[in-house]
Structure formats: C-alpha cells, structure tokens
Scaffold this motif. Structure first.
Motif, PDB file in Angstrom:
ATOM      1  N   ILE A 430       0.959  -1.355  -0.152  1.00 28.75           N
ATOM      2  CA  ILE A 430       0.189   0.092  -0.049  1.00 28.75           C
ATOM      3  C   ILE A 430       1.002   1.969  -0.137  1.00 28.75           C
ATOM      4  N   ALA A 431       2.010   1.310   0.624  1.00 31.11           N
ATOM      5  CA  ALA A 431       3.021   2.188   0.930  1.00 31.11           C
ATOM      6  C   ALA A 431       3.272   2.536  -0.471  1.00 31.11           C
ATOM      7  N   LYS A 432       3.671   1.694  -1.279  1.00 32.80           N
ATOM      8  CA  LYS A 432       4.284   2.363  -2.766  1.00 32.80           C
ATOM      9  C   LYS A 432       2.813   3.070  -3.182  1.00 32.80           C
ATOM     10  N   ASP A 433       1.282   2.440  -3.431  1.00 33.74           N
ATOM     11  CA  ASP A 433       0.263   3.302  -3.843  1.00 33.74           C
ATOM     12  C   ASP A 433       0.980   4.641  -3.434  1.00 33.74           C
ATOM     13  N   VAL A 434       0.851   4.884  -2.071  1.00 33.28           N
ATOM     14  CA  VAL A 434       0.475   5.953  -1.149  1.00 33.28           C
ATOM     15  C   VAL A 434       1.513   7.188  -1.738  1.00 33.28           C
ATOM     16  N   PHE A 435       3.178   6.234  -2.418  1.00 30.09           N
ATOM     17  CA  PHE A 435       3.787   7.479  -3.078  1.00 30.09           C
ATOM     18  C   PHE A 435       3.806   7.906  -3.709  1.00 30.09           C
ATOM     19  N   ALA A 436       2.992   6.801  -4.681  1.00 31.66           N
ATOM     20  CA  ALA A 436       2.310   7.174  -5.668  1.00 31.66           C
ATOM     21  C   ALA A 436       1.596   8.892  -5.816  1.00 31.66           C
ATOM     22  N   LYS A 437       0.204   8.604  -4.897  1.00 32.05           N
ATOM     23  CA  LYS A 437      -0.536   9.661  -5.355  1.00 32.05           C
ATOM     24  C   LYS A 437       0.806  10.997  -4.345  1.00 32.05           C
ATOM     25  N   MET A 438       1.459  10.527  -3.430  1.00 38.08           N
ATOM     26  CA  MET A 438       1.866  11.330  -2.971  1.00 38.08           C
ATOM     27  C   MET A 438       2.978  12.162  -4.412  1.00 38.08           C
ATOM     28  N   MET A 439       3.606  11.556  -5.432  1.00 36.41           N
ATOM     29  CA  MET A 439       3.985  11.830  -6.087  1.00 36.41           C
ATOM     30  C   MET A 439       2.891  12.637  -7.764  1.00 36.41           C
ATOM     31  N   GLU A 440       1.771  12.366  -7.538  1.00 40.36           N
ATOM     32  CA  GLU A 440       1.113  13.063  -8.148  1.00 40.36           C
ATOM     33  C   GLU A 440       0.631  14.286  -7.339  1.00 40.36           C
ATOM     34  N   THR A 441       0.187  14.264  -6.267  1.00 35.22           N
ATOM     35  CA  THR A 441      -0.715  15.840  -5.659  1.00 35.22           C
ATOM     36  C   THR A 441       0.252  16.062  -4.539  1.00 35.22           C
ATOM     37  N   GLY A 442       0.907  16.107  -4.491  1.00 36.63           N
ATOM     38  CA  GLY A 442       1.911  16.435  -3.337  1.00 36.63           C
ATOM     39  C   GLY A 442       1.706  16.559  -1.730  1.00 36.63           C
ATOM     40  N   ASP A 443       0.264  15.972  -1.445  1.00 37.21           N
ATOM     41  CA  ASP A 443      -0.282  15.434  -0.085  1.00 37.21           C
ATOM     42  C   ASP A 443       0.579  14.715   0.437  1.00 37.21           C
ATOM     43  N   ASP A 444       0.316  15.049   1.373  1.00 32.85           N
ATOM     44  CA  ASP A 444       1.112  14.114   3.196  1.00 32.85           C
ATOM     45  C   ASP A 444       0.246  12.629   3.028  1.00 32.85           C
ATOM     46  N   PRO A 445       1.829  12.201   3.282  1.00 31.67           N
ATOM     47  CA  PRO A 445       1.259  10.313   3.297  1.00 31.67           C
ATOM     48  C   PRO A 445      -0.312   9.967   4.669  1.00 31.67           C
ATOM     49  N   GLY A 446      -0.121  11.051   5.766  1.00 26.06           N
ATOM     50  CA  GLY A 446      -1.140  10.447   6.524  1.00 26.06           C
ATOM     51  C   GLY A 446      -2.368  10.785   5.918  1.00 26.06           C
ATOM     52  N   ALA A 447      -2.482  12.219   5.170  1.00 22.01           N
ATOM     53  CA  ALA A 447      -3.971  12.562   4.429  1.00 22.01           C
ATOM     54  C   ALA A 447      -4.937  11.600   4.332  1.00 22.01           C
ATOM     55  N   ILE A 448      -3.573  11.140   2.560  1.00 24.64           N
ATOM     56  CA  ILE A 448      -3.745  10.432   1.867  1.00 24.64           C
ATOM     57  C   ILE A 448      -4.379   8.982   2.459  1.00 24.64           C
ATOM     58  N   VAL A 449      -3.618   8.218   3.319  1.00 25.97           N
ATOM     59  CA  VAL A 449      -4.026   7.369   3.765  1.00 25.97           C
ATOM     60  C   VAL A 449      -5.682   7.654   4.675  1.00 25.97           C
ATOM     61  N   GLU A 450      -5.761   8.681   5.046  1.00 27.36           N
ATOM     62  CA  GLU A 450      -6.872   8.664   5.808  1.00 27.36           C
ATOM     63  C   GLU A 450      -8.210   8.794   5.306  1.00 27.36           C
ATOM     64  N   ARG A 451      -7.427   9.769   4.061  1.00 27.13           N
ATOM     65  CA  ARG A 451      -8.651   9.970   2.888  1.00 27.13           C
ATOM     66  C   ARG A 451      -9.562   8.516   2.004  1.00 27.13           C
ATOM     67  N   GLU A 452      -8.281   8.140   1.777  1.00 29.49           N
ATOM     68  CA  GLU A 452      -9.043   6.619   0.405  1.00 29.49           C
ATOM     69  C   GLU A 452      -8.861   5.594   1.723  1.00 29.49           C
ATOM     70  N   GLY A 453      -8.812   5.894   3.279  1.00 30.31           N
ATOM     71  CA  GLY A 453      -9.242   4.318   3.909  1.00 30.31           C
ATOM     72  C   GLY A 453      -7.869   3.111   3.547  1.00 30.31           C
ATOM     73  N   LEU A 454      -6.746   3.499   3.846  1.00 27.50           N
ATOM     74  CA  LEU A 454      -6.204   2.687   3.120  1.00 27.50           C
ATOM     75  C   LEU A 454      -5.355   1.756   4.484  1.00 27.50           C
ATOM     76  N   LYS A 455      -5.663   2.409   5.440  1.00 31.76           N
ATOM     77  CA  LYS A 455      -5.294   1.365   7.186  1.00 31.76           C
ATOM     78  C   LYS A 455      -4.683   0.554   6.798  1.00 31.76           C
ATOM     79  N   GLN A 456      -3.711  -0.150   7.473  1.00 31.97           N
ATOM     80  CA  GLN A 456      -3.642  -1.558   7.384  1.00 31.97           C
ATOM     81  C   GLN A 456      -4.438  -2.364   8.269  1.00 31.97           C
TER      82      GLN A 456
END
Ligand code: MN
Length: 518
Positions: A430-456
């Motif tokens: 999942i971290a790799k997916d989050v990283f791809a989104k960070m590259m796209e948006t520049g958002d913080d990883p915590g915000a992306i995980v929260e927003r997209e419900g990616l918690k393990q």
C-alpha cells in the motif's frame, strides 16, 4: 591574498615546476596500461585508447573575474558588460578575490598543490567575441598545481592525476543564426571566471573519462565552486584522444575534441575518434595533430583547425596585473572551511548507515541527494530509507523528468511514509500506492491514507472472515493445495485482494496456515 605591490617583485622567480600545458600529453610519464577488456580490436591487433581531459568549469561568483559586471547566466544580450569586459581603451582589470578563493577551494578539494605565487598571462588570438584581442589566462604559473581524483570504473579504483588548475576569462558569444547575412556578438559571458582543470592522460576508456568528469562535477558542486550545470555550459570538456598498439609505451599523436558538453557525447566522441585513428594507422597513414569538433547529430568528429602550439599565442605576462600572491594563513582558513567531499561522504554512508558501496556512492555523489537521504534516514531504518530514495524517488523523478530539487515529495514527507510502514499503519505494498499519490498531489502520506481508507487491516476477525468465505467458495482449490503446497501463494493473494490489499501480510500468512490443510 594580496596583490604583490612591491616594484622590486620579480615575476620570473615564480614556481619552477610549472610547465607548458599544451605539451603535457607528450611528456607525461605513463603509469598504467589499459585492462584487457578496455582494448579496442583492430584489423591488425589490439589498440589502447589514451584520454586526457581539459575541463572548463565556470566559477560560481556574482561578478566576473576582472570586473564588477554580473556573471549571471542569460540576460538580454550585452547587458552584463562593463567597460573592462568590452575592452574599452584604458580600462584596467582588477582581480576578483572571491574567484581566487573559489579556485583555491577547488584545488584543495582536488588534493592539489596550491601555488602561493601565480601569474596572469595574455593569450593572444583574434576572434570577434574576444574584444581585447587576447584572453587573460595563466600559462606558466597556474594558481593550482598537481592533484588527483579517485574514480571507480567497473568496480576498480583508479587515480586520475590532475596536472594543474588555472584561472582564465571566458569569451563572449558569436550568434550566427539570427540573420542570414550578419553575425551578432553577445558579450554577457565575456570575462566570466573559468577554472581550467587539466588532467594527465590517465584515462583508458570512454567509461573512465565519463567517471572522471562526473566525479569532478560532484566535487565542484559539493564545494560550491561551480554549479556543474551542463545545459548552461557551466562545465564543458576538451577531450584529448590518442591510440597506440597494446603493450607499447610510445605516445601516439593526439587530437583534441573541443567543447563537449555532455558525458554521453564525450563517450561517443572518444569511441568514434579512437576508431578513426586506428583505421588511419592500420592503413599505413599518420595522425595529424588537430582540433576537431564533435557533431552529436552524426555521432562523428570532424576537423576544425590544425592544432596550434603554445608559441602561436605569443603568451606574455599581462602588464596590467601584478603576480598573485596568496598568504599561507588564508589558504589554511579555506582548507579548514571545506565541506565534506563525496569520497568521505560515501565512506561515512557505508560506515554509519551500513549502506552498500553502490547505494552509498549514488547518494553521496550528489549534494542534493545526500542531504535528502540524510533527512529521510534521520532516526529511521537507514537501509530502508536508502531503498526508498534510490528506487522509488529517483525512479519516479526520472520518469517525470524532474530534478530532486523539483520533487513533489519532500524528504520529510517520505520519512513520514516510512514511519507509517514501521508503525504498522500501512503495509509495504500500500505504501507504494500512497507514494505514487504523493508524487501526483504532493500531499502528506497520513492525509492520503486517511482520505482513501488505506489503513492496514490487522484485525484478525476481518481477515478470518475473508479466509472462511474463500474456503467456502473454492473447495477444488483446497484439493489442489493438498497435492501442491506451492498453491499457498494463491490463497495469500486472494485474501489480500479481498481486503483491498490492506491486510497485514504477516497476519494473513499466519491465519491461512491455521485454517488450510498444510
Ligand atoms: Mn582554456
């Protein structure tokens, strides 16, 4: 530094070891032969290629070498030009102390001899972009003498000797493509300080030449003495190439390829030139000493002019400038202020962080990469940090055609992502997916995980439910598994899929082993 103002100063009593830079390849001692795999096969036997580089590196400085005009790149034509740069009658050059300091700093970074006394000479030639009619350079008495640069080529450490570094002025620029019938001259660059760094002919392949150039670039960038920006021409190389039969000691006649401005072109130029010379020699011909140009479109070199000798330039001491005399104390102050250089940094990355020599070399070779990595590694698993930086970050930037300085993901954000893996909030995939989104948006990883419900998902109830559903739906797969234990992987994949990739892989493995007949 102080210009020696005493009238009784004797300019000829300078450093006696200095020698003619233009004949160095003919007199230098040959200390090494090419390895077997570096030889070039000709029709009549193997050949060795010998390469020496003269690198022009633009000094990082606000003002020019002998005037207060701006040394900044670009600008409207002829706006960074003082009366000195335009060579108006009666104008006098005044040495820029900071440029001298930068040359000394570079010399120290190249482990070179700093010459307490050096001198400026006039190198006379006519060209429309050289209003003085001569270039102020250093001929017999350069500011920096012999030094060395360590390179690595095919895993082997090789020392490339530096013959000298001297200060000189850049010329202006003739512009031929604005008008079909006229040539324009832009003097913005005229008088900008250059360091000409001359190597001994110690390189035995295009690879070694490239490694040397890159190493030089990483050293001057670490020192802050040249920005190494090759697109803007801040670093360019004149490449001297000759060949000789493998096992012989005599020097062949060399050709100089002028102004090569990329490592890729340098490799192409060296290889083309070596083969051209081998062909001529094998055909019974001789090599003319000449200056050649590399044509990147055709991938070949061609004659520019027959090589001039030092005496053609009528060098003589510039009567407008006194000899340059450096105080020992000042040199020592500069030495004490040197930053950590790439070799030392690489060693520290290996020792302190346990990185492989390869990763350490990649990260320490560039000041920006090193700083980025150290921010990520601070207080974290350094090897994991190195993997993320060299593979994910560099990979993504490369794909996007961006520099590290333009990275949408900051070092702090990457660190935060690694923290989320380490504390079990997300798994590695999942971290790799989050990283791809960070590259796209520049958002913080915590915000992306929260927003997209990616918690393990570590809750065993949810994982067990997914396993039970799979068992119920796939009785045939259970039979398969009894015959073939390798089919276990299929079950892991299915549970991960059922949980949207969010399950903790270790928990999935453990629970599957409990539930399945293996
Ligand atoms: Mn030069």
């Amino acid at each position: 530094m102080s210009a020696d103002g005493r009238r009784r100063a004797r300019p000829h009593a300078l450093d006696k070891r200095a020698h003619d830079p233009l004949i160095h390849t003919m007199t230098a001692l040959d200390v090494r032969s090419a390895r077997k795999d570096q030889l070039i096969a000709g029709e009549t036997g193997d050949w060795e290629v010998i390469v020496g580089l003269e690198v022009h590196a633009q000094v990082t400085s606000k003002a020019k070498l002998f005037s207060g005009a701006s040394a900044e790149y670009g600008g409207s034509p002829n706006t960074h030009v003082s009366l000195v740069d335009a060579a108006m009658p009666g104008m006098l050059p005044v040495i820029n102390k900071f440029c001298v300091e930068q040359a000394v700093r570079t010399g120290l970074g190249l482990k070179a001899q700093i010459n307490a006394r050096s001198r400026f000479d006039r190198k006379n030639y006519f060209y429309p972009d050289l209003p003085q009619g001569y270039q102020i350079s250093q001929f017999q008495h350069p500011i920096v003498g012999e030094g060395e640069v360590e390179i690595e080529a095919d895993g082997e450490a090789v020392t490339i000797r530096i013959e000298r570094l001297h200060l000189e002025q850049d010329a202006g620029k003739s512009i031929h493509d604005l008008s079909p019938s006229e040539t324009f001259v832009d003097l913005n660059r005229a008088g900008v300080a250059l360091m000409e760094i001359v190597s001994r002919p110690d390189m035995r392949s295009s690879k070694e030449a490239g490694a040397y150039f890159n190493k030089l670039r990483s050293i001057v960038r670490a020192l802050g003495t040249c920005d190494g920006n090759m697109e803007e021409g801040s670093m360019r190389a004149d490449v001297n190439v000759s060949v000789r039969r493998a096992g012989t000691k005599e020097w062949g006649t060399r050709c100089e390829i002028k102004n090569v401005n990329s490592v890729r072109f340098m490799a192409q130029a060296i290889e083309y030139e070596a083969r051209r010379q081998i062909e001529i020699l094998e055909g019974g011909g001789t090599i003319d000493q000449e200056t050649r140009l590399f044509d990147p479109d055709k991938g070949e070199t061609r004659t520019m002019r027959s090589k001039e000798d030092a005496h053609d330039y009528r060098y003589f001491p510039d009567p407008d400038l006194l000899p340059l005399v450096l105080e020992k104390k000042w040199i020592e102050e500069i030495r004490a202020s040197l930053p950590e250089l790439p070799d030392a940094k690489k060693k520290r990355f290996e020792d302190a962080y346990g990185l492989s020599p390869y990763d350490a070399g990649v990260l320490a070779g560039d000041a920006d990469s090193a700083a980025y990595f150290e921010t990520v590694a601070n207080g974290r698993d350094a090897k994991l940090a190195a993997n993320w930086v060299t593979q994910e970050v560099f990979g993504a930037l490369n794909k996007a055609g961006l520099d590290l300085a333009q990275s949408p993901v900051s070092a702090a954000q990457l660190g935060a992502l690694i923290d989320l893996i380490k504390d079990g909030t997300i798994n590695g995939k999942i971290a790799k997916d989050v990283f791809a989104k960070m590259m796209e948006t520049g958002d913080d990883p915590g915000a992306i995980v929260e927003r997209e419900g990616l918690k393990q998902v570590t809750d065993s109830g949810a994982i067990l439910k997914a396993i039970d559903d799979l068992i119920a739906a796939n009785p045939d797969k259970i039979e398969d598994l009894k015959k073939n234990p390798k089919a276990f992987g299929w079950w892991v994949g299915q549970v991960m899929k059922a949980t949207g990739g969010k399950a903790n892989p270790a928990a999935v493995n453990a629970l599957l082993k409990q539930k399945l007949p293996i």
